[in-house]
Design a protein around this motif. Structure first.
Motif, PDB file in Angstrom:
ATOM      1  N   GLY A  21       0.793  -1.190  -0.127  1.00  0.00           N
ATOM      2  CA  GLY A  21      -0.177   0.086   0.060  1.00  0.00           C
ATOM      3  C   GLY A  21       1.010   1.269  -0.094  1.00  0.00           C
ATOM      4  O   GLY A  21       0.438   2.261  -0.773  1.00  0.00           O
ATOM      5  N   LEU A  22       1.828   1.471   0.760  1.00  0.00           N
ATOM      6  CA  LEU A  22       2.819   2.476   0.699  1.00  0.00           C
ATOM      7  C   LEU A  22       3.460   2.649  -0.574  1.00  0.00           C
ATOM      8  O   LEU A  22       3.458   3.806  -1.044  1.00  0.00           O
ATOM      9  N   ARG A  23       3.801   1.578  -1.294  1.00  0.00           N
ATOM     10  CA  ARG A  23       4.388   1.679  -2.690  1.00  0.00           C
ATOM     11  C   ARG A  23       3.457   1.978  -3.499  1.00  0.00           C
ATOM     12  O   ARG A  23       3.642   2.857  -4.586  1.00  0.00           O
ATOM     13  N   GLY A  24       2.014   1.598  -3.366  1.00  0.00           N
ATOM     14  CA  GLY A  24       1.107   1.927  -4.333  1.00  0.00           C
ATOM     15  C   GLY A  24       0.887   3.412  -4.264  1.00  0.00           C
ATOM     16  O   GLY A  24       0.897   4.339  -5.236  1.00  0.00           O
ATOM     17  N   ILE A  25       0.810   4.183  -3.144  1.00  0.00           N
ATOM     18  CA  ILE A  25       0.430   5.490  -2.863  1.00  0.00           C
ATOM     19  C   ILE A  25       1.870   6.173  -3.546  1.00  0.00           C
ATOM     20  O   ILE A  25       1.737   7.320  -4.054  1.00  0.00           O
ATOM     21  N   ALA A  26       3.125   5.874  -3.209  1.00  0.00           N
ATOM     22  CA  ALA A  26       4.215   6.443  -3.712  1.00  0.00           C
ATOM     23  C   ALA A  26       4.289   6.508  -5.204  1.00  0.00           C
ATOM     24  O   ALA A  26       4.484   7.574  -5.739  1.00  0.00           O
ATOM     25  N   ALA A  27       3.858   5.512  -5.791  1.00  0.00           N
ATOM     26  CA  ALA A  27       4.050   5.165  -7.241  1.00  0.00           C
ATOM     27  C   ALA A  27       3.033   6.262  -7.821  1.00  0.00           C
ATOM     28  O   ALA A  27       3.388   6.902  -8.815  1.00  0.00           O
ATOM     29  N   VAL A  28       2.108   6.315  -7.353  1.00  0.00           N
ATOM     30  CA  VAL A  28       0.566   7.392  -7.946  1.00  0.00           C
ATOM     31  C   VAL A  28       1.201   8.569  -7.635  1.00  0.00           C
ATOM     32  O   VAL A  28       0.860   9.436  -8.696  1.00  0.00           O
ATOM     33  N   SER A  29       1.674   9.025  -6.584  1.00  0.00           N
ATOM     34  CA  SER A  29       2.009  10.331  -6.412  1.00  0.00           C
ATOM     35  C   SER A  29       2.962  10.888  -7.207  1.00  0.00           C
ATOM     36  O   SER A  29       3.141  12.091  -7.618  1.00  0.00           O
ATOM     37  N   VAL A  30       4.055  10.046  -7.535  1.00  0.00           N
ATOM     38  CA  VAL A  30       5.169  10.490  -8.296  1.00  0.00           C
ATOM     39  C   VAL A  30       4.619  10.631  -9.686  1.00  0.00           C
ATOM     40  O   VAL A  30       5.077  11.424 -10.552  1.00  0.00           O
ATOM     41  N   LEU A  54       5.212  17.765  -2.735  1.00  0.00           N
ATOM     42  CA  LEU A  54       4.904  16.758  -1.633  1.00  0.00           C
ATOM     43  C   LEU A  54       4.886  15.544  -2.415  1.00  0.00           C
ATOM     44  O   LEU A  54       5.487  14.431  -2.071  1.00  0.00           O
ATOM     45  N   PHE A  55       4.104  15.500  -3.427  1.00  0.00           N
ATOM     46  CA  PHE A  55       3.910  14.115  -4.257  1.00  0.00           C
ATOM     47  C   PHE A  55       5.224  13.601  -4.681  1.00  0.00           C
ATOM     48  O   PHE A  55       5.630  12.421  -4.872  1.00  0.00           O
ATOM     49  N   ASN A  56       6.070  14.464  -4.978  1.00  0.00           N
ATOM     50  CA  ASN A  56       7.660  14.145  -5.465  1.00  0.00           C
ATOM     51  C   ASN A  56       8.136  13.422  -4.334  1.00  0.00           C
ATOM     52  O   ASN A  56       9.120  12.495  -4.618  1.00  0.00           O
ATOM     53  N   GLN A  57       7.702  13.324  -3.121  1.00  0.00           N
ATOM     54  CA  GLN A  57       8.634  12.704  -1.982  1.00  0.00           C
ATOM     55  C   GLN A  57       8.058  11.260  -2.119  1.00  0.00           C
ATOM     56  O   GLN A  57       8.646  10.317  -1.225  1.00  0.00           O
ATOM     57  N   GLY A  58       7.406  10.813  -2.920  1.00  0.00           N
ATOM     58  CA  GLY A  58       6.981   9.275  -3.051  1.00  0.00           C
ATOM     59  C   GLY A  58       8.302   8.639  -3.413  1.00  0.00           C
ATOM     60  O   GLY A  58       8.456   7.557  -2.936  1.00  0.00           O
ATOM     61  N   LEU A  59       9.273   9.442  -4.188  1.00  0.00           N
ATOM     62  CA  LEU A  59      10.608   8.809  -4.376  1.00  0.00           C
ATOM     63  C   LEU A  59      11.465   8.630  -3.139  1.00  0.00           C
ATOM     64  O   LEU A  59      11.874   7.499  -2.977  1.00  0.00           O
ATOM     65  N   THR A  60      11.143   9.601  -2.280  1.00  0.00           N
ATOM     66  CA  THR A  60      11.877   9.482  -0.998  1.00  0.00           C
ATOM     67  C   THR A  60      11.479   8.152  -0.265  1.00  0.00           C
ATOM     68  O   THR A  60      12.357   7.502   0.249  1.00  0.00           O
ATOM     69  N   LEU A  61      10.254   7.955  -0.391  1.00  0.00           N
ATOM     70  CA  LEU A  61       9.600   6.842   0.508  1.00  0.00           C
ATOM     71  C   LEU A  61      10.047   5.506  -0.086  1.00  0.00           C
ATOM     72  O   LEU A  61      10.496   4.708   0.511  1.00  0.00           O
ATOM     73  N   PHE A  62      10.381   5.540  -1.523  1.00  0.00           N
ATOM     74  CA  PHE A  62      10.774   4.273  -2.045  1.00  0.00           C
ATOM     75  C   PHE A  62      12.190   3.827  -1.635  1.00  0.00           C
ATOM     76  O   PHE A  62      12.466   2.625  -1.257  1.00  0.00           O
ATOM     77  N   PHE A  63      13.093   4.873  -1.621  1.00  0.00           N
ATOM     78  CA  PHE A  63      14.554   4.639  -1.126  1.00  0.00           C
ATOM     79  C   PHE A  63      14.474   4.078   0.302  1.00  0.00           C
ATOM     80  O   PHE A  63      14.993   3.081   0.527  1.00  0.00           O
ATOM     81  N   VAL A  64      13.638   4.863   1.097  1.00  0.00           N
ATOM     82  CA  VAL A  64      13.541   4.568   2.645  1.00  0.00           C
ATOM     83  C   VAL A  64      12.889   3.021   2.717  1.00  0.00           C
ATOM     84  O   VAL A  64      13.683   2.289   3.493  1.00  0.00           O
ATOM     85  N   LEU A  65      11.920   2.543   2.222  1.00  0.00           N
ATOM     86  CA  LEU A  65      11.407   1.205   2.014  1.00  0.00           C
ATOM     87  C   LEU A  65      12.476   0.245   1.706  1.00  0.00           C
ATOM     88  O   LEU A  65      12.712  -0.641   2.319  1.00  0.00           O
ATOM     89  N   SER A  66      13.388   0.512   0.652  1.00  0.00           N
ATOM     90  CA  SER A  66      14.519  -0.239   0.162  1.00  0.00           C
ATOM     91  C   SER A  66      15.621  -0.559   1.323  1.00  0.00           C
ATOM     92  O   SER A  66      15.770  -1.580   1.687  1.00  0.00           O
ATOM     93  N   GLY A  67      15.810   0.790   1.792  1.00  0.00           N
ATOM     94  CA  GLY A  67      16.900   0.642   3.230  1.00  0.00           C
ATOM     95  C   GLY A  67      16.325  -0.355   4.057  1.00  0.00           C
ATOM     96  O   GLY A  67      17.084  -0.972   4.610  1.00  0.00           O
TER      97      GLY A  67
END
Length: 439
Positions: A21-30, A54-67
């Motif tokens: 779900g977090l990835r889905g929100i991040a993908a659509v926001s970006v 703020l939507f652009n920070q979806g990329l940030t969430l992807f990196f954090v999730l990966s870490g």
């Protein structure tokens, strides 16, 4: 049939509730950020511009999730003083996750359709820059995802591929960090120092490069600033690399350490009030970035993303297997978007570029953005579904767990965490990344 959602320490091979779900929100926001950046550019100077940032920070969430997902099994091994996960399987899994879908999307968009950047993202959206790649060396570099290490090829090919280069660099460096941490732990007899060392170093590296870039671009024209960060320059090579994004991975690594240390103390749930505090802190950090620390907005967004991640994945103390936040994120449309987030990431910008070059967008202002968004989604969703079901999922089925569960060991505490963390890394779909990230 989908595997059942589970709490933070799932049984072997099951997925971690809320992550898709977090990835889905991040993908659509970006996707909507890029729509505003490229196709509906006038909204960036109006009030909607703040929302798009703020939507652009979806990329940030992807990196954090990966870490978080990838470091957790290594962190558990370091703290437990046990053996590291299988590095051979780890490497094979990472290749299966990234390359099959990328190669298909790259070949179709950059070689057949002609919806890729030929010169680089800073050269505009005209026909001289958006088209097919014909330079054999450029094609080869993009296929290997090393184009971001070559200044003249920076930001060519798929517009999002620079983030994959950073991601793969993290894949390669992470086992080396873990091996060195194991050595430090054995030499110093201090496992906690060894486990914390590299996450802190990653955070300091990313923050340091952000501050350096901010200082170096003071007084430059907008075009010069763009070239500094995204153009065919050595500074862009550095800033788009793993080093430039290091703190974002680091925040996820720290979140993984926090969870592991909690489990070491047999703390597997947190109260609702603590979750609310985590979400409030995340909102406060984000507001701070928007209001008084804009040069550090992406860095602070990484901190906020890590706080939100902890609030989502940690079950509440009331006894439910997953908390309310994760339950919301498990809603089918959000979870499906998360499952296909990597394919959405790969296809959405080529779709936008194709629509622009064929003059099929319905306008370039705020009023036209909803219609443009529906148009892009209507084209991206089928492509992403085909890519996911016929390329991604078959490749991921070939992935193997990077550690084997020991059924003779108790299924709680740190020993259980060793096994489940390795399962999370192998079986939770990787938190992938989007393009046009940190400027």
């Amino acid at each position: 049939m989908h595997e059942p959602a589970t709490p933070l320490a799932p049984s072997w091979g099951r997925r971690l509730a809320g992550i898709e779900g977090l990835r889905g929100i991040a993908a659509v926001s970006v996707l909507f950020y890029h729509l505003g950046l490229a196709a509906t550019y006038k909204v960036l100077v109006g009030p909607i511009g703040t929302v798009l940032t703020l939507f652009n920070q979806g990329l940030t969430l992807f990196f954090v999730l990966s870490g978080f997902l990838l470091f957790r099994p290594f962190a558990v091994s370091i703290l437990a003083g046990g053996s590291l996960p299988s590095l051979k399987r780890y490497a094979a899994n990472r290749l299966l996750r990234i390359y099959p879908a990328y190669v298909v999307a790259f070949a179709f968009t950059a070689l057949l359709v002609g919806a890729a950047f030929v010169k680089g993202s800073t050269h505009g959206l005209g026909p001289d820059n958006v088209g097919r790649l014909t330079d054999p060396l450029q094609i080869f570099a993009n296929l290997l995802l090393v184009q971001m290490f070559i200044p003249q090829y920076v930001m060519t090919g798929l517009p999002v591929s620079w983030t994959l280069t950073a991601e793969i660099s993290f894949y390669l460096v992470l086992p080396l960090m873990a091996l060195s941490a194991m050595g430090i732990a054995k030499a110093s007899k201090n496992t906690r120092f060894a486990a914390w060392l590299w996450p802190v170093v990653m955070v300091l590296l990313g923050l340091g490069l952000t501050l350096w870039a901010h200082s170096a671009t003071q007084g430059l024209s907008p075009q010069a600033v763009g070239d500094f960060g995204f153009g065919q320059t050595w500074s862009a090579v550095l800033l788009r690399s793993l080093l430039g994004q290091a703190d974002l991975f680091g925040y996820g690594m720290i979140a993984a350490l926090v969870v592991t240390l909690m489990h070491e103390r047999h703390v597997f749930r947190i109260s609702t009030s603590i979750k609310v505090s985590l979400l409030g802190a995340a909102a406060g950090v984000e507001i701070l970035g928007f209001s008084v620390a804009s040069p550090l907005l992406t860095n602070l967004s990484g901190v906020a993303a890590a706080l939100v991640l902890l609030a989502v994945v940690l079950p509440s103390s009331r006894g439910a297997s997953i908390n309310r936040g994760a339950t919301v994120l498990e809603w089918l449309p959000i979870r499906l978007a998360g499952l296909m987030s990597y394919s959405i990431y790969l296809w959405h910008l080529p779709v936008i570029l194709w629509l622009i070059t064929h003059h099929l967008m319905v306008g370039d202002n705020a009023r036209s953005m909803p219609l443009n968004g529906l148009l892009v989604l209507a084209m991206t969703a089928p492509l992403a579904a085909l890519s996911y079901y016929f390329v991604e999922r078959p490749a991921m089925r070939r992935k193997k767990p990077i550690g084997k569960p020991d059924e003779n060991q108790p299924r709680d505490g740190l020993t259980h965490d060793v096994r489940t963390a390795r399962a999370d890394s192998s079986n939770s779909e990787l938190a992938e990344v989007e393009s046009k990230g940190r400027g």
